[in-house]
Design an enzyme around this catalytic site. Structure first.
Site, PDB file in Angstrom:
ATOM      1  N   GLU A  89       0.812  -1.204   0.000  1.00 31.73           N
ATOM      2  CA  GLU A  89       0.000   0.000   0.000  1.00 31.73           C
ATOM      3  C   GLU A  89       0.848   1.257   0.000  1.00 31.73           C
ATOM      4  O   GLU A  89       2.051   1.223   0.269  1.00 31.73           O
ATOM      5  CB  GLU A  89      -0.960  -0.015   1.186  1.00 31.73           C
ATOM      6  CG  GLU A  89      -0.287  -0.107   2.536  1.00 31.73           C
ATOM      7  CD  GLU A  89      -1.314  -0.466   3.617  1.00 31.73           C
ATOM      8  OE1 GLU A  89      -1.431  -1.668   3.913  1.00 31.73           O
ATOM      9  OE2 GLU A  89      -1.981   0.435   4.135  1.00 31.73           O
ATOM     10  N   CYS A 102       4.035   8.341  -0.054  1.00 29.26           N
ATOM     11  CA  CYS A 102       4.634   7.383   0.870  1.00 29.26           C
ATOM     12  C   CYS A 102       4.664   6.030   0.168  1.00 29.26           C
ATOM     13  O   CYS A 102       3.633   5.553  -0.301  1.00 29.26           O
ATOM     14  CB  CYS A 102       3.779   7.330   2.132  1.00 29.26           C
ATOM     15  SG  CYS A 102       4.293   6.085   3.298  1.00 29.26           S
ATOM     16  N   CYS A 109       6.808  -7.088   6.859  1.00 29.10           N
ATOM     17  CA  CYS A 109       7.995  -6.564   7.547  1.00 29.10           C
ATOM     18  C   CYS A 109       8.386  -7.552   8.627  1.00 29.10           C
ATOM     19  O   CYS A 109       7.526  -8.203   9.209  1.00 29.10           O
ATOM     20  CB  CYS A 109       7.656  -5.213   8.188  1.00 29.10           C
ATOM     21  SG  CYS A 109       9.068  -4.380   8.952  1.00 29.10           S
ATOM     22  N   CYS A 113       7.298  -4.359  15.223  1.00 31.10           N
ATOM     23  CA  CYS A 113       7.080  -3.335  16.243  1.00 31.10           C
ATOM     24  C   CYS A 113       5.678  -3.510  16.834  1.00 31.10           C
ATOM     25  O   CYS A 113       4.735  -3.860  16.120  1.00 31.10           O
ATOM     26  CB  CYS A 113       7.229  -1.933  15.648  1.00 31.10           C
ATOM     27  SG  CYS A 113       8.897  -1.619  15.028  1.00 31.10           S
ATOM     28  N   CYS A 116       2.577  -1.623  15.144  1.00 33.22           N
ATOM     29  CA  CYS A 116       2.513  -1.458  13.695  1.00 33.22           C
ATOM     30  C   CYS A 116       1.778  -2.606  13.010  1.00 33.22           C
ATOM     31  O   CYS A 116       1.954  -3.769  13.362  1.00 33.22           O
ATOM     32  CB  CYS A 116       3.936  -1.360  13.147  1.00 33.22           C
ATOM     33  SG  CYS A 116       4.023  -1.126  11.365  1.00 33.22           S
ATOM     34  N   CYS A 335       0.607   2.510   8.537  1.00 32.16           N
ATOM     35  CA  CYS A 335       1.374   1.512   7.806  1.00 32.16           C
ATOM     36  C   CYS A 335       0.746   0.130   7.865  1.00 32.16           C
ATOM     37  O   CYS A 335       0.592  -0.444   8.927  1.00 32.16           O
ATOM     38  CB  CYS A 335       2.757   1.363   8.418  1.00 32.16           C
ATOM     39  SG  CYS A 335       3.450   2.889   8.936  1.00 32.16           S
TER      40      CYS A 335
HETATM   41  N1  SAH Z   1      10.348   0.607   8.866  1.00 33.78           N
HETATM   42  C1  SAH Z   1      10.479   2.043   8.853  1.00 33.78           C
HETATM   43  C2  SAH Z   1       9.289   2.719   8.190  1.00 33.78           C
HETATM   44  C3  SAH Z   1       8.067   2.545   9.000  1.00 33.78           C
HETATM   45  S1  SAH Z   1       6.658   3.530   8.828  1.00 33.78           S
HETATM   46  C4  SAH Z   1      10.640   2.544  10.267  1.00 33.78           C
HETATM   47  O1  SAH Z   1      10.526   1.763  11.193  1.00 33.78           O
HETATM   48  O2  SAH Z   1      10.917   3.727  10.432  1.00 33.78           O
HETATM   49  C5  SAH Z   1       6.964   5.128   9.354  1.00 33.78           C
HETATM   50  C6  SAH Z   1       6.698   5.456  10.822  1.00 33.78           C
HETATM   51  O3  SAH Z   1       5.380   5.158  11.290  1.00 33.78           O
HETATM   52  C7  SAH Z   1       7.653   4.759  11.752  1.00 33.78           C
HETATM   53  O4  SAH Z   1       8.154   5.693  12.665  1.00 33.78           O
HETATM   54  C8  SAH Z   1       6.759   3.771  12.438  1.00 33.78           C
HETATM   55  O5  SAH Z   1       7.300   3.377  13.659  1.00 33.78           O
HETATM   56  C9  SAH Z   1       5.486   4.548  12.556  1.00 33.78           C
HETATM   57  N2  SAH Z   1       4.272   3.755  12.778  1.00 33.78           N
HETATM   58  C10 SAH Z   1       3.992   2.503  12.359  1.00 33.78           C
HETATM   59  N3  SAH Z   1       2.766   2.142  12.742  1.00 33.78           N
HETATM   60  C11 SAH Z   1       2.241   3.186  13.412  1.00 33.78           C
HETATM   61  C12 SAH Z   1       0.988   3.418  14.053  1.00 33.78           C
HETATM   62  N4  SAH Z   1       0.051   2.483  14.063  1.00 33.78           N
HETATM   63  N5  SAH Z   1       0.794   4.611  14.642  1.00 33.78           N
HETATM   64  C13 SAH Z   1       1.759   5.566  14.625  1.00 33.78           C
HETATM   65  N6  SAH Z   1       2.951   5.408  14.038  1.00 33.78           N
HETATM   66  C14 SAH Z   1       3.201   4.222  13.446  1.00 33.78           C
END
Ligand code: SAH
Length: 344
Positions: A89, A102, A109, A113, A116, A335
């Protein structure tokens, strides 16, 4: 799956034309067509015989916009279909100065985390450089842009996937997307977000592609960070900060920390105080994000008022910080949310 022509640089397309016994100027016609987001079959300048040769080896449409969701605020969210049936996406946000897209770098992934949606089902596979680029080419074309007059002006690698866990493809993508003669998006208009893979951050500093480096910090100390980000067990915050300094030294670019505010995890005044002592005086900016709650993850965000209070503390402590405006919330902005929904 066939090969992906959009993986190639212009020099490699020239080489391919030579291998196929084509004249040199064909490379320019083919490359320009691809950079406009065209399918091989639709590049009218090419002979039918050449198109047929190409189609035997290469995917005609490596990335197709399969679904579009439009938010009340104009944000668009896309589900892209890949040639092997996988989906990723992306989002397009419109601002006064232009449009920021984006993009995703992996299907799923493996960082997992705690907040996420992208990691819910683990990593399926890496995207190739061309598959990352094609997300932009498709959206740019949809918005009426060409390679010369771009509709997509800025790119953030913040979709699903960890870009530095797919290092070679991501760097190849960055080289191709910034190449003059291609879609030519300046490295200054590209932000790469990482959960903090230290060796790859250091390697990126040496690539000579000065993109904006963004690090997902989400906690001011290693013990608490490890609770929400398993990768914290591999690399300490101290190591991450040293890698950021190295990036600054090599590129002259200020770096950014993302900090998603999670109730009971990282959003107390004590966390703000720790963050201030950790980051004060560094050439960095803190981007606070309100948690986009992912049902399967069970974590909660804090209120807007509390988020502004946290921001106020950081500013009072001398940090450069902002609270990211929430847009596209009505269409599953976080994400991996859309894909996760689709997989169900
Ligand atoms: N793998 C990369 C890109 C991730 S997406 C990274 O970890 O940075 C970009 C940002 O959104 C990252 O900071 C990630 O931690 C954050 N993110 C992911 N899911 C989220 C959510 N549900 N709410 C808020 N931020 C989120």
């Amino acid at each position: 799956m066939k090969q992906i022509l959009q993986d190639l640089s212009f020099a490699e397309v020239e080489q391919l034309m030579a291998e196929l016994g084509e004249q040199k100027y064909r490379a320019g016609q083919l490359y320009r067509g691809l950079m406009r987001g065209k399918k091989i079959a639709d590049i009218t300048e090419l002979s039918a015989a050449l198109k047929q040769k190409l189609l035997q080896r290469f995917e005609d449409e490596p990335v197709r916009i399969a679904e579009i969701y439009t938010s009340a605020d104009g944000t668009e969210k896309y589900l892209f279909a890949l040639a092997d049936g996988n989906i990723v996406e992306g989002v397009l946000m419109s601002y006064k100065y232009g449009r920021t897209q984006c993009v995703s770098t992996q299907v799923g992934c493996r960082m997992n985390c705690a907040f996420c949606a992208s990691g819910l089902n683990g990593l399926v596979r890496d995207l190739t450089a061309g598959e990352i680029l094609c997300q932009i080419l498709a959206v740019n074309a949809r918005c009426g842009g060409t390679a010369e007059k771009r509709a997509v002006t800025n790119v953030v690698l913040m979709g699903s996937g960890e870009p530095l866990d797919n290092y070679a493809n991501t760097v190849r993508f960055l080289k191709n997307v910034t190449a003059p003669g291609g879609i030519n998006i300046s490295a200054r208009n590209i932000s790469l977000s990482t959960c903090g893979l230290v060796p790859q951050m250091r390697a990126l500093a040496e690539e000579g592609i000065p993109v904006n480096l963004t690090v997902s910090l989400h906690s001011p100390n290693d013990a608490e960070r490890a609770r929400i980000m398993p990768v914290a067990k591999a690399y300490s915050i101290a190591e991450i900060l040293r890698a950021c300094d190295y990036y600054f030294e090599k590129t002259g670019r200020r770096y950014i920390f993302e900090y998603s505010l999670i109730e009971g995890e990282n959003a107390d005044p004590a966390h703000a105080a720790q963050l201030i002592s950790l980051l004060r005086g560094r050439p960095c900016h803190v981007n606070l994000i309100r948690l986009n709650e992912v049902k399967e993850r069970g974590l909660c965000g804090i209120s807007e008022k509390q988020a502004y209070r946290f921001l106020g503390l950081l500013e009072k402590g001398g940090l450069s910080a902002t609270l990211r405006r929430t847009i596209g919330g009505d269409i599953g902005g976080a994400c991996g949310q859309l894909r996760a929904k689709r997989l169900k």
